[in-house]
Write a protein that holds these residues in place. Structure first.
Motif, PDB file in Angstrom:
ATOM      1  N   GLY A  41       0.863  -1.184   0.000  1.00  0.00           N
ATOM      2  CA  GLY A  41       0.000   0.000   0.000  1.00  0.00           C
ATOM      3  C   GLY A  41       0.893   1.225   0.000  1.00  0.00           C
ATOM      4  O   GLY A  41       2.007   1.198  -0.519  1.00  0.00           O
ATOM      5  N   THR A  44       3.725   4.760  -3.167  1.00  0.00           N
ATOM      6  CA  THR A  44       4.614   4.355  -4.272  1.00  0.00           C
ATOM      7  C   THR A  44       3.976   3.435  -5.312  1.00  0.00           C
ATOM      8  O   THR A  44       4.165   3.623  -6.509  1.00  0.00           O
ATOM      9  CB  THR A  44       5.887   3.711  -3.692  1.00  0.00           C
ATOM     10  N   ARG A  70      -5.079  -0.914   6.124  1.00  0.00           N
ATOM     11  CA  ARG A  70      -5.504  -0.124   7.259  1.00  0.00           C
ATOM     12  C   ARG A  70      -6.891  -0.633   7.629  1.00  0.00           C
ATOM     13  O   ARG A  70      -7.689  -1.005   6.752  1.00  0.00           O
ATOM     14  CB  ARG A  70      -5.538   1.349   6.860  1.00  0.00           C
ATOM     15  N   ASN A  80      -6.081   0.263   1.348  1.00  0.00           N
ATOM     16  CA  ASN A  80      -5.212  -0.287   0.291  1.00  0.00           C
ATOM     17  C   ASN A  80      -6.029  -1.149  -0.660  1.00  0.00           C
ATOM     18  O   ASN A  80      -5.865  -1.067  -1.880  1.00  0.00           O
ATOM     19  CB  ASN A  80      -4.067  -1.111   0.887  1.00  0.00           C
ATOM     20  N   GLY A 113       6.862  -2.351  -0.012  1.00  0.00           N
ATOM     21  CA  GLY A 113       7.464  -1.043   0.168  1.00  0.00           C
ATOM     22  C   GLY A 113       8.173  -1.078   1.519  1.00  0.00           C
ATOM     23  O   GLY A 113       8.209  -2.103   2.198  1.00  0.00           O
ATOM     24  N   MET A 114       8.728   0.049   1.925  1.00  0.00           N
ATOM     25  CA  MET A 114       9.370   0.141   3.226  1.00  0.00           C
ATOM     26  C   MET A 114       9.239   1.567   3.748  1.00  0.00           C
ATOM     27  O   MET A 114       9.375   2.536   2.999  1.00  0.00           O
ATOM     28  CB  MET A 114      10.874  -0.209   3.128  1.00  0.00           C
ATOM     29  N   GLY A 115       8.948   1.692   5.015  1.00  0.00           N
ATOM     30  CA  GLY A 115       8.924   3.019   5.614  1.00  0.00           C
ATOM     31  C   GLY A 115      10.329   3.422   6.074  1.00  0.00           C
ATOM     32  O   GLY A 115      11.232   2.596   6.179  1.00  0.00           O
TER      33      GLY A 115
HETATM   34  O1  LIG Z   1      -0.062   0.286   3.966  1.00  0.00           O
HETATM   35  C1  LIG Z   1       1.055   0.814   3.799  1.00  0.00           C
HETATM   36  O2  LIG Z   1       1.288   2.012   4.027  1.00  0.00           O
HETATM   37  C2  LIG Z   1       2.174   0.027   3.217  1.00  0.00           C
HETATM   38  O3  LIG Z   1       1.993  -1.212   2.890  1.00  0.00           O
HETATM   39  C3  LIG Z   1       3.487   0.400   3.797  1.00  0.00           C
HETATM   40  O4  LIG Z   1       4.278  -0.660   4.242  1.00  0.00           O
HETATM   41  C4  LIG Z   1       4.188   1.160   2.701  1.00  0.00           C
HETATM   42  O5  LIG Z   1       4.614   0.239   1.693  1.00  0.00           O
HETATM   43  C5  LIG Z   1       5.373   1.900   3.246  1.00  0.00           C
HETATM   44  O6  LIG Z   1       4.947   2.695   4.340  1.00  0.00           O
HETATM   45  C6  LIG Z   1       5.966   2.810   2.149  1.00  0.00           C
HETATM   46  O7  LIG Z   1       4.963   3.744   1.808  1.00  0.00           O
HETATM   47  P1  LIG Z   1       5.205   4.805   0.620  1.00  0.00           P
HETATM   48  O8  LIG Z   1       5.137   4.009  -0.659  1.00  0.00           O
HETATM   49  O9  LIG Z   1       4.040   5.750   0.753  1.00  0.00           O
HETATM   50  O10 LIG Z   1       6.536   5.413   0.849  1.00  0.00           O
END
Ligand SMILES: O=C(O)[C@H](O)[C@@H](O)[C@H](O)[C@H](O)COP(=O)(O)O
Length: 207
Positions: A41, A44, A70, A80, A113-115
């Protein structure tokens, strides 16, 4: 221990969509029945998914799952699943909501993705994700709640993500890439490091 990762630097959303389309076409050719993947989600992935939706694939055999969500209604802007279903509307793909009781299938690919804090899916550092988690899917509360999406979450667990045949990341921004590379070298114990440290299949990172 350094995790073996294939890095692709500077790839555009369209180039990543091309990579995904090639990978999905290969997976569809390699087996009968459906091919399931999990996607992230956040902000990106959706421009990439919009490009991917234009590709000529046998979408009727593709099952797309959010790796996390969420805990909001599907029509909420932060959902998402809702965004995924809207982005892939008309392709014929089966987009499946993730619920606490979900039993997701085997995944040919887990796209994450990754925060900036090293979270993946909704496995935030405060949740202390376990490699030996007996669950495939968990409901949890990030602490602190991410300001961009301050909600309880439902997320696939580390063992579920690690059971995918391959992992793929899209990491945008130098700060995030630094965290990711440190994790790949085993220099932190963030959720992304726990995942990478136990990955046994192919790992690809678009940065
Ligand atoms: O539900 C979510 O928000 C995601 O799955 C979360 O893990 C996301 O992949 C990362 O937070 C990167 O978010 P961005 O792509 O907005 O940088």
């Amino acid at each position: 221990m350094l995790t073996e990762i294939a890095f692709h630097h500077g790839a555009s959303d369209a180039e990543i969509a091309d990579w995904l389309a090639t990978r999905l076409a290969r997976e569809l050719d390699r087996r009968d029945g459906t091919v399931a993947i999990t996607v992230p989600g956040g902000s990106t992935p959706f421009p990439i998914l919009a490009e991917l939706a234009k590709k000529d694939l046998d979408w009727s055999r593709l099952e797309i799952w959010p790796g996390d969500d969420r805990c909001v209604p599907a029509d909420h802007e932060a959902s998402n699943f809702g965004r995924l279903a809207a982005t892939l509307e008309g392709t014929g793909a089966c987009v499946t909501p993730l619920d606490e009781g979900s039993q997701p299938p085997h995944f040919a690919l887990a796209w994450l993705g990754m925060g900036g804090d090293g979270h993946i899916a909704s496995l935030f550092p405060n949740t202390d994700p376990q490699i030996e988690d007996e669950k495939q899917v968990r409901r949890l509360t990030p602490d602190p709640l991410p300001p961009e999406a301050p909600f309880d979450r439902v997320t696939m667990t580390l063992p579920k993500l690690l059971s995918a045949e391959a992992l793929m990341f899209v990491i945008r921004g130098e700060d995030k890439l630094k965290v990711f590379e440190e994790a790949a070298r085993g220099e932190n114990d963030l959720p992304v490091a726990r995942l990478l440290g136990h990955s046994r299949g192919e790992v690809t990172c678009f940065a």
